[in-house]
Each structure stands twice: as structure tokens, then as C-alpha cells.
Design an enzyme around this catalytic site. Structure first.
Site, mmCIF file in Angstrom:
data_model
loop_
_atom_site.group_PDB
_atom_site.id
_atom_site.type_symbol
_atom_site.label_atom_id
_atom_site.label_comp_id
_atom_site.label_asym_id
_atom_site.label_seq_id
_atom_site.Cartn_x
_atom_site.Cartn_y
_atom_site.Cartn_z
ATOM 1 N N CYS A 1 0.882 -1.197 0.059
ATOM 2 C CA CYS A 1 0.003 -0.020 -0.015
ATOM 3 C C CYS A 1 0.798 1.169 0.097
ATOM 4 O O CYS A 1 0.414 2.230 -0.542
ATOM 5 C CB CYS A 1 -0.925 0.017 1.088
ATOM 6 S SG CYS A 1 -2.168 -1.433 1.250
ATOM 7 N N HIS B 1 -3.421 6.994 3.024
ATOM 8 C CA HIS B 1 -3.751 5.731 2.371
ATOM 9 C C HIS B 1 -5.143 5.751 2.596
ATOM 10 O O HIS B 1 -5.710 5.561 3.665
ATOM 11 C CB HIS B 1 -3.086 4.653 2.703
ATOM 12 C CG HIS B 1 -3.157 3.511 2.333
ATOM 13 N ND1 HIS B 1 -3.604 3.214 0.984
ATOM 14 C CD2 HIS B 1 -3.560 2.223 2.869
ATOM 15 C CE1 HIS B 1 -4.268 1.792 0.935
ATOM 16 N NE2 HIS B 1 -3.878 1.294 1.957
ATOM 17 N N ASN C 1 -10.192 0.039 -1.221
ATOM 18 C CA ASN C 1 -8.504 0.316 -0.789
ATOM 19 C C ASN C 1 -7.663 -0.381 -2.182
ATOM 20 O O ASN C 1 -7.773 -1.539 -2.671
ATOM 21 C CB ASN C 1 -8.247 -0.588 0.335
ATOM 22 C CG ASN C 1 -6.531 -0.742 0.498
ATOM 23 O OD1 ASN C 1 -5.734 -0.324 -0.117
ATOM 24 N ND2 ASN C 1 -6.362 -1.426 1.460
HETATM 25 O O1 UT7 Z 1 -4.146 -1.293 3.252
HETATM 26 C C1 UT7 Z 1 -3.694 -1.674 4.658
HETATM 27 C C2 UT7 Z 1 -4.101 -3.019 4.945
HETATM 28 N N1 UT7 Z 1 -5.584 -3.114 5.217
HETATM 29 C C3 UT7 Z 1 -6.006 -2.534 5.996
HETATM 30 O O2 UT7 Z 1 -5.850 -1.261 6.643
HETATM 31 C C4 UT7 Z 1 -7.517 -2.988 6.718
HETATM 32 C C5 UT7 Z 1 -7.471 -2.940 8.456
HETATM 33 N N2 UT7 Z 1 -8.619 -3.746 8.979
HETATM 34 C C6 UT7 Z 1 -9.991 -2.979 8.815
HETATM 35 O O3 UT7 Z 1 -9.972 -2.079 8.107
HETATM 36 C C7 UT7 Z 1 -10.942 -3.682 9.455
HETATM 37 O O4 UT7 Z 1 -10.266 -4.622 10.421
HETATM 38 C C8 UT7 Z 1 -11.857 -4.502 8.703
HETATM 39 C C9 UT7 Z 1 -12.698 -3.800 8.028
HETATM 40 C C10 UT7 Z 1 -11.183 -5.627 7.910
HETATM 41 C C11 UT7 Z 1 -12.921 -5.263 9.514
HETATM 42 O O5 UT7 Z 1 -13.400 -4.400 10.621
HETATM 43 P P1 UT7 Z 1 -13.724 -4.695 12.229
HETATM 44 O O6 UT7 Z 1 -14.355 -3.608 12.822
HETATM 45 O O7 UT7 Z 1 -12.106 -4.952 12.487
HETATM 46 O O8 UT7 Z 1 -14.358 -6.276 12.061
HETATM 47 P P2 UT7 Z 1 -13.795 -7.489 12.756
HETATM 48 O O9 UT7 Z 1 -12.776 -8.048 11.833
HETATM 49 O O10 UT7 Z 1 -13.658 -7.483 14.097
HETATM 50 O O11 UT7 Z 1 -15.274 -8.395 12.544
HETATM 51 C C12 UT7 Z 1 -16.290 -7.888 13.200
HETATM 52 C C13 UT7 Z 1 -17.489 -9.016 12.862
HETATM 53 C C14 UT7 Z 1 -17.050 -10.334 12.923
HETATM 54 O O12 UT7 Z 1 -18.318 -11.072 13.274
HETATM 55 P P3 UT7 Z 1 -18.430 -11.640 14.863
HETATM 56 O O13 UT7 Z 1 -17.034 -12.170 14.969
HETATM 57 O O14 UT7 Z 1 -18.446 -10.305 15.868
HETATM 58 O O15 UT7 Z 1 -19.613 -12.405 14.677
HETATM 59 C C15 UT7 Z 1 -16.963 -10.659 11.351
HETATM 60 O O16 UT7 Z 1 -17.168 -11.906 11.136
HETATM 61 O O17 UT7 Z 1 -17.929 -8.406 11.454
HETATM 62 C C16 UT7 Z 1 -17.858 -9.730 10.719
HETATM 63 N N3 UT7 Z 1 -17.659 -9.530 9.392
HETATM 64 C C17 UT7 Z 1 -18.386 -9.205 8.297
HETATM 65 N N4 UT7 Z 1 -19.886 -8.729 8.490
HETATM 66 C C18 UT7 Z 1 -20.323 -8.567 7.201
HETATM 67 C C19 UT7 Z 1 -16.335 -9.292 8.811
HETATM 68 N N5 UT7 Z 1 -16.406 -9.055 7.486
HETATM 69 C C20 UT7 Z 1 -17.895 -8.749 7.203
HETATM 70 C C21 UT7 Z 1 -18.626 -8.542 6.137
HETATM 71 N N6 UT7 Z 1 -19.895 -8.243 6.117
HETATM 72 N N7 UT7 Z 1 -18.044 -7.989 4.890
#
Ligand code: UT7
Length: 330
Positions: A116, A257, A287
Site C-alpha cells: 500500500c 492511504h 483500498n
Molecule cells: O491497506 C492496508 C491493509 N488493510 C487495512 O488497513 C485493513 C485493516 N482492517 C480493517 O479495516 C478492519 O479490521 C476490517 C474492515 C477488515 C474489519 O473491521 P472490524 O471492525 O475490525 O471487524 P472484525 O474483523 O472485528 O469483524 C467484526 C464482525 C465479525 O463477526 P463476529 O465475530 O463479531 O460475529 C466478522 O465475522 O464482522 C464480521 N464481518 C463481516 N460482516 C459482514 C467481517 N467481514 C464482514 C462483512 N460483512 N464483509
């Protein structure tokens, strides 16, 4: 410490695939929703290249625009540096395919893999080439077809990424104060497996078995990456500002970014930069890795938010981990 700039940005160009994929489109094949994606990331849609839309096409279009805006022909280029993790082919480099398409026959052409922050790394490499005195006109690109390494069955990553290309011409600074004022580049390879592709390299070549396990696609530990991104981007902003000898209050436009609106807001808050000075377009493109900063810069220019002479701060974080920031008098 602040110093006179060595290299300056002269022209920007961008290209994105025409196909728009909305959150609602994704929710037809994935257990996700527009509401979840918008709340957690700020993303509303992204561009996805069709099978016959190559990165060479996107980078050529972006480069031609950058060259036209710089008032330069491809034949005048001394070097082409493409930051990408998704070249059209493993060999030769994307930069060589782009060079041939442009007819930039005098240029040295090579790729860098910095994920990135690739555009920030490429700007630092261009600055170094120009500082050496052996190169004058350097074309840099941040360009990705992340759709080719995205697992479209994995909702935790598929909703995040998109395709695009951005290009800029860098030339020696002319003494008018415009140019790169500081560059800060960092990496920590110990954290590689929080965001990586398990299969397809020399140590784990593609086989029917690991393709069946979807090992050719990106895997990400989202929550850990999120925390590391906020920490590292804050540190990079502090250090780039310190090296440039300027304060956050002096920054007129902040271009982080575009991975996640919540990461952008946390980084701006860390640096005490109000959101009114922050360029955000993650809702349009998701992204796009190395393409994200040039896509945001170009949109800022189009909207009249980025003008020659403005003091700007660029920052990014990604796989590796890699991160970096640069302060530029635009
Ligand atoms: O470019 C540099 C590299 N990348 C990044 O900078 C990305 C960094 N990470 C993030 O942006 C965030 O961590 C995400 C957007 C990927 C995820 O957001 P989060 O608030 O950290 O969510 P989480 O991974 O803690 O997941 C929360 C819940 C989970 O369900 P449970 O375990 O609470 O029941 C996931 O299974 O959301 C669920 N989940 C989704 N639900 C609906 C994960 N992805 C999805 C989805 N739709 N697409």
C-alpha cells in the site's frame, strides 16, 4: 532537519477500470451488507478490471496523462518505477511492459514491491535517483489489479479492495521551494503473516491442492492490521513532519492511504489535523493499495483542493508491514 527539495512533482495521471461494483452487488454473492461495509470501512463502491483489462493498459493511460500534464514526452524519461503487488506477469517487470507501451526507450524500468505505501516508496526511490545526478525525469506509478489476488468468497477481505492506477512525473527541484521536503520509509517483516499471500512463491508454488485451498489469494488478520496501521501511520506522520521541519498545523492538505475511513480519522486525530483538511475518496474506490494516494491526489486536484505551492502530507501503511510518509511542497 528541513532542507531544500531535490525532486519535485510535475504531473499527475490516473486511470481506473470502468466497471463499478457496489456493496449491494457484493451482497448478492457474499454474506454481507451495504450497511456493514459503510459503517466499518466507509467504502460504497470499487472499480474492478475485466479479464481483458490489463495493468499495462491502466498504467499506460495514467502515465500518458501524467506526461501530458508535465509537458513531457515518454522519450524524455530517464527512469520508470512501478510500485505494484499485482503485475500482469511475474517476469518481466510491469515497468518494462509499461515502458514498451509508452515507447520510453531511454528509461531504466523496474518494479518495487512495497504494497500500500508503494507510491510513497516510489517517490523516495525517484528522489534518490534524481539526487544521484544521473537521472532527471522519473515516472513513478502506484498501480494495482487487486481483484486478481482477492478471494471473492471471503467477505472479510473481498469488500475492501479495488483496482486502479496513478502516475506522477518527478524532476529536479528548481529552487522555487516546491518539491519533496522529507521522506520517511519503514518496514517490519516480522509481521508479514498478518497480511500475505500463502501460495505462488518459490517456497510454495501453485499446485492443484493449494489452489483448491485458495492459497493464491490475500489473507488478512483485519483487526491486528487495523491497530498496526493506526499506530504506524501516526508515527510516520510525526517523523515526516519532524524531518521536514514543519508542524501539523501548517499542513494544508493531508492525503492518507485510503484503506478504511476509521483508520483515516484516527490518523488525522493523532496528528491533530482537522477532517476538513483530509482528502477522502475511499467511498468511491475502496483500498487500491499503491494506487490509493495518487487517485486521492488527482481527485483533490480536480476538485481544486490541491494547488501548486501547497504544503501536503502523504502517509500509507500496508503488507510487509511497510509504512511511510512524505511532506511535499506541491
Ligand atoms: O491497506 C492496508 C491493509 N488493510 C487495512 O488497513 C485493513 C485493516 N482492517 C480493517 O479495516 C478492519 O479490521 C476490517 C474492515 C477488515 C474489519 O473491521 P472490524 O471492525 O475490525 O471487524 P472484525 O474483523 O472485528 O469483524 C467484526 C464482525 C465479525 O463477526 P463476529 O465475530 O463479531 O460475529 C466478522 O465475522 O464482522 C464480521 N464481518 C463481516 N460482516 C459482514 C467481517 N467481514 C464482514 C462483512 N460483512 N464483509
Amino acid at each position: 532537519m528541513s532542507r531544500a527539495p531535490i525532486a519535485a512533482f510535475r504531473g499527475l495521471g490516473v486511470a481506473v477500470p470502468s466497471q463499478v461494483v457496489t456493496n449491494d452487488d457484493l451482497s448478492k454473492s457474499l454474506d454481507t451488507s451495504d450497511q456493514w461495509i459503510v459503517e466499518r470501512t466507509g467504502i460504497r463502491e470499487r472499480r474492478v478490471a475485466r479479464a481483458d483489462e490489463s495493468l499495462t493498459q491502466l498504467t499506460t493511460e495514467a502515465s500518458r496523462m501524467a506526461l501530458a500534464r508535465a509537458g513531457m514526452s515518454a522519450a524524455e524519461l530517464d527512469a520508470i518505477v512501478v510500485a505494484t503487488v499485482t503485475p500482469d506477469r511475474r517476469m518481466p517487470s510491469q515497468a518494462c511492459d509499461l515502458q514498451a507501451a509508452l515507447g520510453a526507450n531511454r528509461a531504466a524500468a523496474f518494479d518495487i514491491i512495497a504494497a500500500c505505501p508503494g507510491f510513497v516508496f516510489a517517490a523516495g526511490v525517484a528522489e534518490g535517483l534524481i539526487a544521484s545526478g544521473s537521472y532527471k525525469n522519473v515516472l513513478i506509478l502506484g498501480a494495482e489489479r487487486l481483484s486478481t489476488i482477492t478471494d471473492w468468497q471471503d467477505r472479510s477481505t473481498a469488500v475492501l479492495f479495488g483496482d486502479g492506477a496513478g502516475a506522477a512525473v518527478l524532476t529536479p527541484a528548481t529552487g522555487d521551494g516546491r518539491g519533496i521536503l522529507s521522506t520517511y520509509l519503514k518496514s517490519d517483516g516480522r509481521l508479514a503473516e498478518l497480511l500475505y499471500i500463502p501460495a505462488g512463491g518459490g517456497m510454495n508454488p501453485l499446485t492443484a491442492e493449494n489452489v483448491n485451498d485458495r492459497g493464491q489469494y490475500m489473507k488478512m488478520a483485519g483487526r491486528e492490521v487495523f491497530k498496526a496501521a493506526v499506530r504506524a501511520m501516526g508515527e510516520a506522520c510525526d517523523e515526516a513532519l519532524r524531518r521536514a521541519g514543519v508542524t501539523a498545523e501548517e499542513i494544508e492538505l493531508f492525503v492518507p492511504h485510503q484503506a478504511n475511513l476509521r483508520i483515516i480519522e484516527a490518523t488525522a486525530k493523532h496528528s491533530n489535523i482537522p477532517m476538513s483538511k483530509v482528502m477522502v475518496n475511499v467511498e468511491r474506490y475502496g483500498n487500491t493499495s499503491a494506487a490509493s494516494i495518487p487517485l486521492a491526489l488527482a481527485q483533490a486536484e480536480e476538485e481544486g483542493r490541491l494547488k501548486p505551492g501547497m504544503l501536503i502530507l502523504l502517509v500509507a501503511f500496508g503488507a510487509g508491514f511497510t509504512w511511510g510518509a512524505t511532506v511535499v511542497r506541491w
